[in-house]
Design a protein around this motif. Structure first.
Motif, short mmCIF file in Angstrom:
data_model
loop_
_atom_site.label_atom_id
_atom_site.label_comp_id
_atom_site.label_asym_id
_atom_site.label_seq_id
_atom_site.Cartn_x
_atom_site.Cartn_y
_atom_site.Cartn_z
N VAL A 70 10.31 9.08 7.83
CA VAL A 70 10.84 9.37 6.50
C VAL A 70 10.90 10.88 6.32
N THR A 71 11.72 11.32 5.38
CA THR A 71 11.78 12.74 5.03
C THR A 71 11.17 12.99 3.66
N THR A 72 10.71 11.93 3.01
CA THR A 72 10.03 12.06 1.73
C THR A 72 8.52 12.17 1.97
N THR A 73 7.77 12.33 0.91
CA THR A 73 6.31 12.44 1.04
C THR A 73 5.61 11.21 0.47
N SER A 74 6.26 10.08 0.62
CA SER A 74 5.63 8.81 0.24
C SER A 74 6.23 7.70 1.07
N TYR A 75 5.49 6.61 1.17
CA TYR A 75 5.96 5.47 1.96
C TYR A 75 5.31 4.21 1.43
N ASP A 76 6.13 3.18 1.21
CA ASP A 76 5.62 1.88 0.77
C ASP A 76 5.35 1.03 2.00
N ALA A 77 4.09 0.88 2.33
CA ALA A 77 3.69 0.06 3.49
C ALA A 77 3.61 -1.39 3.05
N THR A 78 4.50 -2.20 3.57
CA THR A 78 4.56 -3.60 3.19
C THR A 78 4.22 -4.54 4.34
N THR A 79 4.07 -3.99 5.54
CA THR A 79 3.67 -4.79 6.70
C THR A 79 2.16 -4.75 6.82
N PRO A 80 1.47 -5.88 6.61
CA PRO A 80 0.01 -5.87 6.70
C PRO A 80 -0.47 -5.39 8.08
N ALA A 81 -1.42 -4.49 8.08
CA ALA A 81 -1.96 -3.94 9.32
C ALA A 81 -3.42 -3.56 9.07
N ALA A 82 -4.12 -3.28 10.15
CA ALA A 82 -5.51 -2.85 10.02
C ALA A 82 -5.60 -1.34 9.87
N LEU A 134 0.87 -1.17 0.00
CA LEU A 134 0.00 0.00 0.00
C LEU A 134 0.91 1.22 0.00
N THR A 135 1.01 1.90 -1.14
CA THR A 135 1.88 3.07 -1.25
C THR A 135 1.13 4.31 -0.77
N LEU A 136 1.62 4.91 0.31
CA LEU A 136 1.00 6.09 0.91
C LEU A 136 1.70 7.34 0.38
N THR A 137 0.94 8.37 0.04
CA THR A 137 1.49 9.63 -0.44
C THR A 137 0.75 10.80 0.20
N TRP A 138 1.45 11.94 0.33
CA TRP A 138 0.87 13.15 0.91
C TRP A 138 1.69 14.34 0.43
#
Length: 257
Positions: free
Chosen positions: A66-78, A41-45
């Protein structure tokens, strides 16, 4: 008296300077895309003014910064959350709810059950809750995502709706896969496409992954949905299930809130 006033004025000045150095950070407005065949789930802002970086939380636990404005969430979570930070200050958190919707108990009957009113089909509504349907009522057919086919009185199978009746209950081609697990909570992400079949033999206590692929066109983020099913019990034709449906199209995570 004059000295006391001077000290008071100095203290007020220090307090004023301290207030001026305070930074009020906006809360990030987070969006997402599903990638990696549903594993990520790639998060962006948008960038937050004055922020030094951003904290990432999964199910209430800070897992990264992170210092960027995106994050690749690879750990399954609710639940994923993102906040901005500057020094020891932190903004509010924006949330992405990625929890699977659970139906705690559902009784479905194999097609060989002698009662035509017993439901042999089941499907997921818009909120992700599973509902049973009697296949003897043709008006139910469009809503069926799976049905239970009776090989015999002692052997039942998960089947796709396109395999039902003479010409299929509907055109959806949906599949399942035995996860090899019996621990429902340990199944946090469904397997990637490959090895999913229909029909699939039902075994008591087993946990199955399911893949709803209505167009039979491979993985996508349009109307594909994944989830898990645990067979709580089999009593003749009656099969009791616990199910979790991932509402985010294409995402294979199946962590329950």
């Amino acid at each position: 008296m004059k000295k006391l006033l001077t000290l008071t004025a100095f203290a007020l000045l220090l307090a004023f300077v301290g207030c001026e150095s305070e930074v009020t950070l906006e809360t990030p407005d987070v969006s997402y895309t599903v990638t990696d065949q549903g594993a990520t789930l790639t998060l962006t802002w948008d960038e937050i003014t004055d922020a030094d970086g951003y904290y990432i939380y999964a199910d209430g636990v800070k897992i990264d910064s992170v210092t960027t404005t995106s994050y690749d969430a690879t750990t399954p979570a609710a639940l994923y959350e993102v906040s901005a930070y500057a020094g020891d200050q932190e903004s509010g958190k924006d949330q992405i709810d990625c929890g699977a919707v659970e139906t705690a108990s559902l009784i479905v009957y194999g097609s060989g059950d002698p009662s035509p009113d017993h439901p042999s089909g089941f499907g997921f509504n818009a909120s992700g809750t599973a509902t049973t349907y009697a296949v003897s009522d043709q008006s139910n057919w469009p809503y069926i995502d799976y049905w239970i086919h009776s090989v015999s009185a002692n052997e039942q199978e998960f089947a796709s709706p396109h395999q039902g009746g003479q010409n299929g209950f509907n055109d959806e081609v949906n599949t399942t896969k035995n996860s090899g697990l019996t621990d429902y909570d340990a199944a946090k992400i469904c397997d990637a496409p490959g090895g999913y079949t229909a029909p699939t033999t039902i075994n008591a206590n087993a946990v199955y992954y399911f893949w709803i692929d209505p167009d039979n066109d491979g993985w996508g983020t349009g109307n594909d949905h994944f989830g898990k099913i645990q067979v709580l019990g089999v009593n003749g034709y009656a099969v009791t299930l616990k199910l979790a449906y991932q509402p985010i199209a294409g995402l294979r995570w199946c962590v329950v809130d």
